[in-house]
Design an enzyme around this catalytic site. Structure first.
Site, short mmCIF file in Angstrom:
data_model
loop_
_atom_site.label_atom_id
_atom_site.label_comp_id
_atom_site.label_asym_id
_atom_site.label_seq_id
_atom_site.Cartn_x
_atom_site.Cartn_y
_atom_site.Cartn_z
N GLU A 1 30.10 68.36 55.21
CA GLU A 1 31.17 68.44 55.98
C GLU A 1 32.56 68.21 55.73
O GLU A 1 33.27 68.89 55.88
CB GLU A 1 30.91 67.55 57.22
CG GLU A 1 31.80 67.58 58.53
CD GLU A 1 32.00 68.89 59.21
OE1 GLU A 1 32.71 69.28 59.57
OE2 GLU A 1 30.48 69.14 59.36
N GLU B 1 38.53 74.46 54.70
CA GLU B 1 39.36 74.92 55.84
C GLU B 1 40.89 74.75 55.79
O GLU B 1 41.70 75.59 55.90
CB GLU B 1 38.91 74.34 56.82
CG GLU B 1 37.45 75.12 57.71
CD GLU B 1 36.99 74.17 58.96
OE1 GLU B 1 37.63 73.35 59.44
OE2 GLU B 1 35.89 74.67 59.37
#
Length: 113
Positions: free
Chosen positions: A60, A67
């Site tokens: 994660e 991102e």
């Protein structure tokens, strides 16, 4: 506290503050730890659970890094930017599914599955 350690903690805090999925993963982690204590899992089971949890949380954070990096590079839609984000999200999904499999192997028999 060394500067690099503070920077690493700042990255984790950033993920916790900005990524809903990180909060979901942490809630799942707490549930798994609670179930482990409740069912008195064996040391090797704790090891497997710890590895699975660590991999999901690390995936994660890597996903968040990808991102943010893609967003820094371009604010416009680009197919390669979308692929980079999708592949990073896919890595999280793979590790999460692996963690579910580990949990099923360990807790399934205890729950009658």
């Amino acid at each position: 506290m060394p500067a690099k350690f503070r920077a690493a903690l700042a990255g984790i805090v950033y993920c916790l503050r900005t990524q809903v999925n990180m909060a979901i993963h942490l809630a799942a982690m707490m549930a798994v730890i609670g179930a482990g204590w409740y069912f008195h899992v064996q040391p090797w089971e704790w090891a497997a659970l710890t590895i699975a949890i660590t991999m999901v949380l690390a995936a994660e954070t890597f996903n968040t890094a990808v991102e943010v990096t893609v967003n820094l590079y371009t604010s416009k839609y680009h197919p390669l930017a979308r692929i980079a984000k999708d592949v990073a999200a896919g890595a999280v999904l793979i590790t999460a599914l692996g963690a579910v499999a580990v949990a099923y192997i360990i807790f399934g028999p205890r729950l009658g599955f």
